[in-house]
Design a protein around this motif. Sequence first.
Motif, PDB file in Angstrom:
ATOM      1  N   ALA A  32     -50.883 -45.342   4.017  1.00 33.61           N
ATOM      2  CA  ALA A  32     -50.131 -44.715   2.926  1.00 33.61           C
ATOM      3  C   ALA A  32     -49.711 -43.298   3.294  1.00 33.61           C
ATOM      4  O   ALA A  32     -48.611 -42.857   2.954  1.00 33.61           O
ATOM      5  N   ARG A  33     -50.579 -42.579   3.991  1.00 30.83           N
ATOM      6  CA  ARG A  33     -50.229 -41.220   4.422  1.00 30.83           C
ATOM      7  C   ARG A  33     -49.037 -41.246   5.372  1.00 30.83           C
ATOM      8  O   ARG A  33     -48.168 -40.378   5.309  1.00 30.83           O
ATOM      9  N   GLU A  34     -48.996 -42.230   6.254  1.00 25.98           N
ATOM     10  CA  GLU A  34     -47.854 -42.389   7.159  1.00 25.98           C
ATOM     11  C   GLU A  34     -46.568 -42.672   6.376  1.00 25.98           C
ATOM     12  O   GLU A  34     -45.518 -42.111   6.678  1.00 25.98           O
ATOM     13  N   ARG A  35     -46.665 -43.542   5.384  1.00 21.74           N
ATOM     14  CA  ARG A  35     -45.475 -43.844   4.559  1.00 21.74           C
ATOM     15  C   ARG A  35     -45.038 -42.600   3.787  1.00 21.74           C
ATOM     16  O   ARG A  35     -43.846 -42.312   3.690  1.00 21.74           O
ATOM     17  N   PHE A  36     -46.005 -41.855   3.251  1.00 21.40           N
ATOM     18  CA  PHE A  36     -45.698 -40.626   2.525  1.00 21.40           C
ATOM     19  C   PHE A  36     -44.943 -39.657   3.427  1.00 21.40           C
ATOM     20  O   PHE A  36     -43.914 -39.104   3.036  1.00 21.40           O
ATOM     21  N   ARG A  37     -45.444 -39.442   4.653  1.00 24.81           N
ATOM     22  CA  ARG A  37     -44.772 -38.538   5.607  1.00 24.81           C
ATOM     23  C   ARG A  37     -43.366 -39.038   5.931  1.00 24.81           C
ATOM     24  O   ARG A  37     -42.429 -38.251   6.030  1.00 24.81           O
ATOM     25  N   PHE A  38     -43.223 -40.345   6.109  1.00 21.34           N
ATOM     26  CA  PHE A  38     -41.926 -40.933   6.409  1.00 21.34           C
ATOM     27  C   PHE A  38     -40.916 -40.566   5.323  1.00 21.34           C
ATOM     28  O   PHE A  38     -39.825 -40.070   5.617  1.00 21.34           O
ATOM     29  N   TYR A  39     -41.271 -40.793   4.080  1.00 24.60           N
ATOM     30  CA  TYR A  39     -40.354 -40.484   2.969  1.00 24.60           C
ATOM     31  C   TYR A  39     -40.123 -38.972   2.856  1.00 24.60           C
ATOM     32  O   TYR A  39     -38.984 -38.523   2.702  1.00 24.60           O
ATOM     33  N   ARG A  40     -41.193 -38.196   2.915  1.00 21.54           N
ATOM     34  CA  ARG A  40     -41.083 -36.735   2.768  1.00 21.54           C
ATOM     35  C   ARG A  40     -40.193 -36.132   3.847  1.00 21.54           C
ATOM     36  O   ARG A  40     -39.326 -35.308   3.554  1.00 21.54           O
ATOM     37  N   ASP A  41     -40.388 -36.568   5.093  1.00 17.91           N
ATOM     38  CA  ASP A  41     -39.620 -36.015   6.206  1.00 17.91           C
ATOM     39  C   ASP A  41     -38.129 -36.327   6.098  1.00 17.91           C
ATOM     40  O   ASP A  41     -37.303 -35.666   6.726  1.00 17.91           O
ATOM     41  N   ARG A  42     -37.777 -37.305   5.297  1.00 19.15           N
ATOM     42  CA  ARG A  42     -36.376 -37.680   5.110  1.00 19.15           C
ATOM     43  C   ARG A  42     -35.802 -37.139   3.800  1.00 19.15           C
ATOM     44  O   ARG A  42     -34.679 -37.455   3.433  1.00 19.15           O
ATOM     45  N   GLY A  43     -36.602 -36.353   3.089  1.00 16.32           N
ATOM     46  CA  GLY A  43     -36.115 -35.659   1.906  1.00 16.32           C
ATOM     47  C   GLY A  43     -36.138 -36.438   0.608  1.00 16.32           C
ATOM     48  O   GLY A  43     -35.503 -36.029  -0.375  1.00 16.32           O
ATOM     49  N   TYR A  44     -36.879 -37.538   0.557  1.00 19.60           N
ATOM     50  CA  TYR A  44     -36.935 -38.328  -0.678  1.00 19.60           C
ATOM     51  C   TYR A  44     -37.829 -37.656  -1.710  1.00 19.60           C
ATOM     52  O   TYR A  44     -38.804 -36.978  -1.366  1.00 19.60           O
ATOM     53  N   THR A  45     -37.503 -37.836  -2.982  1.00 15.75           N
ATOM     54  CA  THR A  45     -38.310 -37.321  -4.073  1.00 15.75           C
ATOM     55  C   THR A  45     -39.573 -38.158  -4.178  1.00 15.75           C
ATOM     56  O   THR A  45     -39.502 -39.382  -4.303  1.00 15.75           O
TER      57      THR A  45
END
Length: 149
Positions: free
Chosen positions: A125-138
């Motif tokens: 889940a932390r990896e998925r969170f970083r993936f979304y965050r690094d791409r600018g998703y809310t």
Amino acid sequence: MTRVDFYVLEDTADQARERFACRLVEKAWRLKHKIYLHAASAQEAQRVDQLLWTFRDGSFVPHALESGALDDTLAAATPVRIGSGAEPGFDADLLVNLDREVPLFFSRFERVAEIVAGEDDKAAARERFRFYRDRGYTLEYHQIGVPRT
């Protein structure tokens, strides 16, 4: 832009993620959303399909496994689809992700629900969170307590 909600469950019982997914899907369906529930495998998709019939007494969520076997009339009348692997063949506004990977097609949905239960699931889940965050998703975070029985 797609909004991503992480639901972190305190409940670590068997099928906690799947049961929460059923509750979330039921709530979204009652709010008139179309939902695609993305499972990690065809076997998990079938388990969730069965669980949607039984997860709560008195519940009813019209759903079907995503497959080419649905005729057009039935497909148009089914607001909840369950599948794995390939991109769904219908338009929905909510993606409930039970896979430990980010589906390549996530950005076509208005919202994505990521469900996290247990220590084993947190690293992915932390990896998925970083993936979304690094791409600018809310991103939104929700801590969910153990449901009352």
